[in-house]
Write a protein that holds these residues in place. Structure first.
Motif, short mmCIF file in Angstrom:
data_model
loop_
_atom_site.label_atom_id
_atom_site.label_comp_id
_atom_site.label_asym_id
_atom_site.label_seq_id
_atom_site.Cartn_x
_atom_site.Cartn_y
_atom_site.Cartn_z
N ASN A 40 -16.39 3.26 -3.93
CA ASN A 40 -15.62 2.03 -4.09
C ASN A 40 -14.16 2.38 -4.40
OD1 ASN A 40 -15.52 2.77 -6.76
ND2 ASN A 40 -17.21 1.44 -7.37
N VAL A 41 -13.34 1.34 -4.50
CA VAL A 41 -11.88 1.53 -4.70
C VAL A 41 -11.61 2.31 -5.97
CG1 VAL A 41 -9.71 0.30 -5.08
CG2 VAL A 41 -11.31 -0.53 -3.37
N SER A 42 -12.33 1.97 -7.03
CA SER A 42 -12.13 2.64 -8.31
C SER A 42 -12.41 4.14 -8.19
CB SER A 42 -13.06 2.00 -9.35
OG SER A 42 -13.01 2.72 -10.53
N GLU A 43 -13.47 4.46 -7.47
CA GLU A 43 -13.81 5.89 -7.30
C GLU A 43 -12.75 6.61 -6.47
OE1 GLU A 43 -17.73 5.68 -5.68
OE2 GLU A 43 -18.69 5.84 -7.64
N ILE A 44 -12.24 5.92 -5.45
CA ILE A 44 -11.20 6.54 -4.60
C ILE A 44 -9.96 6.85 -5.44
CG2 ILE A 44 -9.59 6.13 -2.68
CD1 ILE A 44 -11.84 4.38 -1.41
N ILE A 45 -9.57 5.87 -6.24
CA ILE A 45 -8.37 6.05 -7.08
C ILE A 45 -8.62 7.19 -8.08
CG2 ILE A 45 -6.89 4.96 -8.83
CD1 ILE A 45 -7.27 2.33 -7.32
N SER A 46 -9.79 7.15 -8.73
CA SER A 46 -10.11 8.21 -9.71
C SER A 46 -10.08 9.58 -9.05
CB SER A 46 -11.49 7.96 -10.31
OG SER A 46 -11.51 6.76 -10.99
N HIS A 47 -10.66 9.64 -7.86
CA HIS A 47 -10.73 10.91 -7.16
C HIS A 47 -9.33 11.47 -6.89
CE1 HIS A 47 -12.12 13.95 -4.36
NE2 HIS A 47 -11.19 13.53 -3.51
N LEU A 66 -1.35 4.33 -4.39
CA LEU A 66 -2.70 4.44 -3.81
C LEU A 66 -3.23 3.06 -3.42
CD1 LEU A 66 -4.74 7.09 -5.77
CD2 LEU A 66 -4.56 6.84 -3.31
N CYS A 67 -3.03 2.08 -4.30
CA CYS A 67 -3.53 0.73 -4.04
C CYS A 67 -2.90 0.16 -2.77
CB CYS A 67 -3.23 -0.19 -5.22
SG CYS A 67 -4.26 0.20 -6.63
N LEU A 68 -1.61 0.42 -2.61
CA LEU A 68 -0.91 -0.09 -1.41
C LEU A 68 -1.51 0.51 -0.13
CD1 LEU A 68 2.80 -0.08 -2.62
CD2 LEU A 68 1.42 -2.07 -2.04
N LEU A 69 -1.88 1.80 -0.23
CA LEU A 69 -2.51 2.45 0.93
C LEU A 69 -3.90 1.88 1.19
CD1 LEU A 69 -1.73 6.29 0.81
CD2 LEU A 69 -1.16 4.65 2.61
N ILE A 70 -4.61 1.66 0.09
CA ILE A 70 -6.00 1.18 0.21
C ILE A 70 -6.06 -0.23 0.79
CG2 ILE A 70 -8.06 0.59 -1.17
CD1 ILE A 70 -7.35 3.07 -2.88
N ILE A 71 -4.98 -1.01 0.52
CA ILE A 71 -4.93 -2.39 1.05
C ILE A 71 -5.25 -2.41 2.55
CG2 ILE A 71 -3.27 -4.22 1.72
CD1 ILE A 71 -2.09 -3.98 -1.07
N VAL A 72 -4.66 -1.43 3.27
CA VAL A 72 -4.84 -1.38 4.73
C VAL A 72 -6.33 -1.27 5.08
CG1 VAL A 72 -4.24 -0.10 6.84
CG2 VAL A 72 -2.57 -0.29 4.98
N PHE A 73 -7.03 -0.38 4.35
CA PHE A 73 -8.45 -0.16 4.67
C PHE A 73 -9.34 -1.33 4.22
CE2 PHE A 73 -6.43 3.97 4.27
CZ PHE A 73 -6.68 4.49 5.53
N VAL A 74 -9.00 -1.89 3.08
CA VAL A 74 -9.78 -3.03 2.57
C VAL A 74 -9.66 -4.21 3.53
CG1 VAL A 74 -9.96 -4.72 0.69
CG2 VAL A 74 -9.64 -2.30 0.16
N VAL A 75 -8.41 -4.49 3.93
CA VAL A 75 -8.18 -5.60 4.87
C VAL A 75 -8.80 -5.26 6.23
CG1 VAL A 75 -6.38 -6.95 6.06
CG2 VAL A 75 -6.11 -6.38 3.67
N GLY A 76 -8.72 -4.01 6.62
CA GLY A 76 -9.27 -3.56 7.91
C GLY A 76 -10.78 -3.72 7.97
N GLN A 77 -11.44 -3.64 6.81
CA GLN A 77 -12.90 -3.83 6.77
C GLN A 77 -13.28 -5.28 7.10
OE1 GLN A 77 -14.24 -2.30 2.98
NE2 GLN A 77 -14.90 -0.38 3.92
N MET A 78 -12.35 -6.18 6.74
CA MET A 78 -12.62 -7.60 7.04
C MET A 78 -12.51 -7.83 8.55
SD MET A 78 -10.35 -9.33 4.09
CE MET A 78 -10.45 -8.79 2.43
N HIS A 79 -11.40 -7.37 9.12
CA HIS A 79 -11.20 -7.49 10.57
C HIS A 79 -10.20 -6.41 10.99
CE1 HIS A 79 -10.14 -9.18 14.50
NE2 HIS A 79 -11.33 -9.79 14.43
N TRP A 80 -10.50 -5.75 12.10
CA TRP A 80 -9.64 -4.63 12.49
C TRP A 80 -8.20 -5.08 12.75
CZ3 TRP A 80 -7.07 -4.54 17.12
CH2 TRP A 80 -7.50 -5.44 18.11
N ALA A 81 -8.01 -6.30 13.30
CA ALA A 81 -6.66 -6.80 13.61
C ALA A 81 -5.87 -7.02 12.32
CB ALA A 81 -6.75 -8.09 14.40
N ALA A 82 -6.55 -7.53 11.31
CA ALA A 82 -5.88 -7.76 10.02
C ALA A 82 -5.44 -6.42 9.43
CB ALA A 82 -6.83 -8.48 9.07
N GLY A 83 -6.31 -5.42 9.59
CA GLY A 83 -5.98 -4.08 9.10
C GLY A 83 -4.73 -3.54 9.77
N VAL A 84 -4.67 -3.68 11.11
CA VAL A 84 -3.48 -3.20 11.86
C VAL A 84 -2.25 -3.99 11.44
CG1 VAL A 84 -2.46 -3.06 14.17
CG2 VAL A 84 -4.83 -2.38 13.83
#
Lengths: 164, 253
Positions: free
Chosen positions: B2-9, B192-210
């Motif tokens: 999850n996001v928390s684990e990514i940030i911790s890592h 990190l959160c700003l970077l993760i935004i792209v992937f989180v949004v991308g999981q909803m819909h690929w176009a939103a991610g792009v």
């Protein structure tokens, strides 16, 4: 996430050791020469500044002295000028007085000469008159004289006088 | 993950697990970064301190002299007075060390070690030792202890004021560590959160991610610039506060 606030004592000790060693080594090999060079340069700047200030004060003092001397010289020159003018005026008065005296003497001498010449001329005239009178008288006495002849004698005498 | 684990890592220190017999050696990503930064500073500054004939060397030497003069006239002397002159090497090292460790995170494969509470605590401990040394050096043990009680304090208030002042000094030192740690950690977290935004949004819909890539990158660049500023600012604040605390111990009220 709780691990973020959990201190790692090993890292802590290693960091303290690392940082203390770094401070020691940098103080010895880096900061000492840099601070030394900086202080030396600052000392040089301070010395230069002091010297410049000293030179400025000295030049100011010299300028003051020169100004004073110049003022003194001007005063002295004015005094000497006044003295020279006074002397020149005295000499002028003296020369004028001498010239007047000399001219008076020349005048007196000329007057004396004129008087002498006049007296001499009078004496000569008197002598000539006397001689002429004597001549006229002797002529008159030498011939009988009427009025016409007397007048002729007088005319002759006068002509003689004129020719002389 | 999850996001928390990514940030911790990405933010937590990685232990390389080096063992000496049964003893674990603290060889971690942060300690290696600190060691590399120290080696770099030692090599670079020792080279700069030498008399150079080439223009670049002279320029760097002049730059370092200006830096020392900034730390001395802007940080040490105004807060510690002439007594701080002998501690100038410590402050010069402290500022450059914190700044270099802060900036090291910008280099790929290196970590911002100051986002580790153990590292900032170690630095605060060193500053605390310096404050203690300053007090003992200029006032002696009794004078240093007396310095914790402000002059003019009524006798009956001394038992209350003394522990408060001691705790206040200790807290000041602890706050040094927490401030640096929190500032550097939060900056990295935001990045990190700003970077993760792209992937989180991308999981909803690929176009939103792009579509979120450009805004996220713009914010990322802005935050990186802010991080650069924070890196300088926190190094300065840590150094300045150490000088102020040491000065307050030397010139007691």
């Amino acid at each position: 996430m709780q691990d973020l606030l959990k201190p790692d004592w090993g890292v802590l000790a290693l960091t303290v050791l690392n940082f203390a060693l770094l401070v020691f080594l940098l103080a010895k090999f880096a900061w000492k020469p840099i601070i030394g060079a900086l202080e030396k340069r600052e000392q040089q700047v301070r010395t230069d500044k002091e010297m410049a200030e000293k030179a400025r004060l000295e030049s100011q003092q010299i300028k003051q002295e020169l100004d004073d001397r110049l003022a003194h010289i001007s005063q002295e020159a004015a005094q000497k000028m006044a003295q020279a003018v006074k002397m020149a005026e005295a000499q002028q008065a003296q020369i004028i007085a001498a010239a007047k005296e000399q001219s008076a003497a020349i005048l007196a001498q000329a007057q004396e000469q004129i008087t002498a010449e006049k007296n001499k001329a009078f004496a000569q005239v008197q002598n000539q008159i006397a001689q002429l009178s004597m001549m006229a008288a002797s002529r008159i006495l030498a011939q009988e004289v009427d009025e016409k002849s007397a007048a002729r004698v007088v005319e002759d005498v006068l002509k003689e006088v004129k020719t002389k | 993950m999850n996001v928390s684990e990514i940030i911790s890592h990405h933010i937590l220190d990685h232990d390389f697990g080096v063992m000496l017999g049964n003893v674990r050696l603290p060889i971690t990503a942060h300690s290696v970064t600190i060691f590399c930064v120290s080696l770099f500073l030692l090599g670079a500054l020792t080279w700069i301190a030498q008399a150079h004939k080439n223009r670049a060397g002279r320029l760097l030497t002049t730059l370092m002299e200006e830096y020392v003069s900034f730390i001395r006239d802007g940080v040490v002397l105004p807060n510690m007075g002439a007594e701080g002159r002998s501690m100038l090497p410590y402050f010069c090292t402290l500022f450059l060390f914190i700044l270099s460790v802060n900036l090291a995170g910008m280099i790929p494969n290196m970590k911002t070690a100051t986002s580790n509470i153990s590292v900032t605590a170690a630095l605060a401990l060193c500053s605390g030792m310096l404050i203690l040394y300053s007090g003992l050096k200029y006032h002696g043990l009794m004078g240093f202890i007396k310095g914790f009680v402000p002059s003019g304090t009524p006798l009956w208030l001394v038992p209350l004021v003394f522990p408060l002042e001691v705790v206040s000094t200790v807290i000041k030192v602890c706050v040094l560590a927490i401030r640096l740690f929190a500032n550097m950690l939060s900056g990295h977290m935001v990045l990190l959160c700003l970077l993760i935004i792209v992937f989180v949004v991308g999981q909803m819909h690929w176009a939103a991610g792009v579509g979120s890539v450009l805004p996220a990158m713009a914010l990322e660049i802005f935050m990186t610039c802010l991080e650069l500023l924070v890196a300088f600012l926190q190094a300065y604040v840590f150094t300045l506060l150490t000088a102020i605390f040491a000065g307050s111990v030397i010139h007691t009220h």
